[in-house]
Design an enzyme around this catalytic site. Sequence first.
Site, PDB file in Angstrom:
ATOM      1  N   GLU A   1       0.801  -1.224   0.000  1.00  0.00           N
ATOM      2  CA  GLU A   1       0.000   0.000   0.000  1.00  0.00           C
ATOM      3  C   GLU A   1       0.832   1.270   0.000  1.00  0.00           C
ATOM      4  O   GLU A   1       0.497   2.238  -0.637  1.00  0.00           O
ATOM      5  CB  GLU A   1      -0.938   0.005   1.215  1.00  0.00           C
TER       6      GLU A   1
ATOM      7  N   GLU B   1       3.306  -8.000   9.321  1.00  0.00           N
ATOM      8  CA  GLU B   1       1.956  -7.468   9.524  1.00  0.00           C
ATOM      9  C   GLU B   1       1.127  -8.370  10.430  1.00  0.00           C
ATOM     10  O   GLU B   1       0.371  -7.887  11.266  1.00  0.00           O
ATOM     11  CB  GLU B   1       1.276  -7.343   8.149  1.00  0.00           C
TER      12      GLU B   1
HETATM   13  C1  RAM Z   1      -4.121  -2.175   6.253  1.00  0.00           C
HETATM   14  C2  RAM Z   1      -2.879  -1.372   6.328  1.00  0.00           C
HETATM   15  C3  RAM Z   1      -2.613  -0.736   7.662  1.00  0.00           C
HETATM   16  C4  RAM Z   1      -3.794  -0.653   8.558  1.00  0.00           C
HETATM   17  C5  RAM Z   1      -5.087  -0.604   7.812  1.00  0.00           C
HETATM   18  C6  RAM Z   1      -6.311  -0.550   8.678  1.00  0.00           C
HETATM   19  O1  RAM Z   1      -4.488  -2.391   4.940  1.00  0.00           O
HETATM   20  O2  RAM Z   1      -1.794  -2.126   5.891  1.00  0.00           O
HETATM   21  O3  RAM Z   1      -1.558  -1.335   8.346  1.00  0.00           O
HETATM   22  O4  RAM Z   1      -3.671   0.499   9.344  1.00  0.00           O
HETATM   23  O5  RAM Z   1      -5.222  -1.649   6.922  1.00  0.00           O
END
Ligand code: RAM
Length: 913
Positions: A476, A783
């Site tokens: 992203e 993540e």
């Molecule tokens: C994900 C992003 C981020 C998060 C949001 C809500 O797609 O990678 O880390 O803050 O969602």
Amino acid sequence: MTQRSCRDLRVEHLCRPLAVGAVSPRFSWIADHAQTAYRLVVTDASGSVTWDSGRVDSSETSLVAYAGTPLAAGADFDWRVESWSRDSVLDGGSTFGTAPDLDAWSAPWVEPVQVSAVVERWSLLDWIRGGGPTAPVEERLRPANLLRQAFVLDEAPVRARLHMTARGVYTAWLGGERVGDEVLAPGFDSYAHRISVQTYDVTRQLTAGENVLAVALADGWWAGRIGLTGSSAQFGDRTSVTWELHAAFADGRTRVIRPGATDVRSGTGPWRYTDLFVGECYDARALPDGWREPGFDDRAWTPVVQRGVDARALVPFRGEPVRRVQEVPARTVRATPDGWIADFGQVIAGRVRLTLPALPAGSRVVVEHTETLDSDGSWFVNIAGINKEQTDVFVADGEEAEWEPEFTFHGFRYARVRGVDELRPEDVVAVVLSSDLEQTGRFSTSDARLNRLHENVVWSQRANFLSIPTDCPQRERAGWTGDLQVFAPAAANNALVAPFVSRWLDNLRSDQRSDGRVTITSPYSPFDAEAAEKATGLGGIVAAAGWSDAIAIVPWTLYERYGDVRVLEDNYDAVLAWIGFQTRTAADELPATLAAGDLSPERRARQALLYNTGEHFGDWLTPSTMEGRPTHEAIGIAPALTSELVAPMFQAHTLTLASRMAEVLNRPEAAGLAARAARVREAFAAEYVSADGGLPVRLQGMYALALGLGTIPDDLREAAGDRLAELVRERGSRLDTGFLSMPYLLDALWDTGHRDLARAVQWQSEAPSWLSQVDRGATTIWETWDAIAPDGTIRAMSFNHYAFGCVDDWLFRRVAGITPTAPGYRRVRIEPDLDAGVTRVDAAVGTPYGEIAVVWRRAQGTVTVRVTVPFGVEATLVVAGETVPLGPGTTERAWDRVEERARDRADEGAEHV
Ligand code: RAM
């Protein structure tokens, strides 16, 4: 009288910035003595004094604001500081240590430091848009524009500044040499509101005779692909650039050179396409010979289009630019049927530089990037989505070449190279890109895994502090507010983040909606706004609890770590506007589970105080809500389960921070905000906290947040802490906290008396846990905990997300024991956890007053602690129950029989109970 010196002179936190945007810049220095008074003198280029502070009786050495006559725009100024000290101040209550003994007074004049204009002088009239072929050469993608302006100078200037920016990303050359060393200028801003202008010193790049300013201009964040969807042209579909060259000559003449429609020509060259997500295609055959030098025949090139600049959007760039900050050699290169796979041993953000042999003209070398291989070592791409190919292409011209893409970057550890017969490790290197922040902290212990965890955090910070703070550098690359909010304290230990984060806050404020909503990402493009309007569910979120609250939490963190009051001033009104939105929503809406008619007047009144409705991300990615489910299904569970609790908890927190800000800033709202915060907390407790400290959602995260944000009444904290401990034990001391609660978990356990449990969670090696990632070979923070599952299955998740790396702040505060107790570390408490499970810790943080360093060792019941404290910082060392005030300098002390002492203390404690 002895000459004492100051060092590390700074303007707006930075050493020798070339240009400063602030109208009233702030000066800082480090005094190697106990300062009792200072005097600042600022002079303009002609030597006239524009400000003489006179002698100010103050020990302050950080962020002293200019208060003279307005500084002339565009002109250099000098500043000097004179700093006095007095002996008696030095002892500071320290009974031991090595405080230097100083003479009664000292009054050194420090080397004058030159910085350039405070208020930039450009007028930057026109955007210049390339007129060359802009039709797509490969599906969806466009070539970069080349632009050149030739001009004649009758002599070489004695001073020359180039001011430049683009809607797109640019690289410029002057005198055949690259201008500056930054990449991807002008960086990512919320371009609809602000575009940063760079200032370069180009004095040495100009000569008498013909000069050429050459520019390559690509899509970048402006017109290229970015964000979750990877959609292009989110700010505009055509790139443009503007510049202005100010030259001054020995005889006092000056000249300003601007691009005009008639003297700039445009063409295309080797960059057949280049995009942040898709990658770059460089065709070496298409490099126009000598286009950056005088004499090049650009008659075949096309004229450019000129459009007036909206000057209001242009702002001086603030902070540190993106640079190539490091190179990582390939550890291994191996042949596979599908190409050569190079392993750099480290997940980074950046790109690959290849040394290539002479290849047949027109042949293609293709470089793909990924953060992980599959468990069997085969190629695996961990980011899903269109437009995210991360693939660079080099088209050979028959010559040997050294090639690195110019206008793109990727998140990767591995690169797969095709189109060469052989690839040796020395032919391929990973070039790390990052905003070039000063690295200020260090942390290492006797435990290699803990050290690796810290290193992983630093690497994720480096990769995601790339022009703006991003969630991840591959999928992203968006400025998610929630991610930075949880990570900011950790970030501040590792690097001097104040200018970088302040610039991002400037963007965040410019993105704030007129109704007070603070957007979930910044920059927030017009496309983002439209997409949210059309979407429902999570996709429709514009502002969210714990994300939007970054507007209060992040400035407060900067204040806490750097003592920067201006950051509070700058953001205070935006915080109030966000509170306004929360307050109105609270008054207007009821959670769907409550029917208006059924509520008693008391409950109705309480509910009207609580911001507990709307769509939020909640305690995002809470492990137990994800386990055993496919990501797309799992993702919505934590939001649905936790938002009603999370939102009012952050509402209370933001109100409290706002009241503290108001106090610091002497604003009249302080008391009202504090009272409102108390009412929201009471209402929350009455609506959601049971008489025995229970919360309606049985998740670690809810208790961690309630304890961390103070939404549990004081008399129930212990009970709530016990419940949290119970939940943690139920999970076998494994993590079950999402994005928002993670920073609070270990402290919540610690503060409610469950210290061993906090340590156990920190040391846990079974997933979900920090060290389980380390054990599975992580080189950055992931993540999700199951990005690589215990059985080795790899998931298509980001391997470079710093949010869960917030634990690094705990390592500094608890394991090393360095906690600021006054803004900017003016006071610091050093209380290492001697039972942290390590035998040695060596850590340091950079503060506005200099470095605070702690080394502690534990061997056979004896603990040795060595602490270095700079002048201007009052430190208290707490070891084995003893509290020792520390003076400046290095102090070393040993404590023996620490176990016994601990036991004694425990007994004493028991007696008190
Ligand atoms: C994900 C992003 C981020 C998060 C949001 C809500 O797609 O990678 O880390 O803050 O969602």
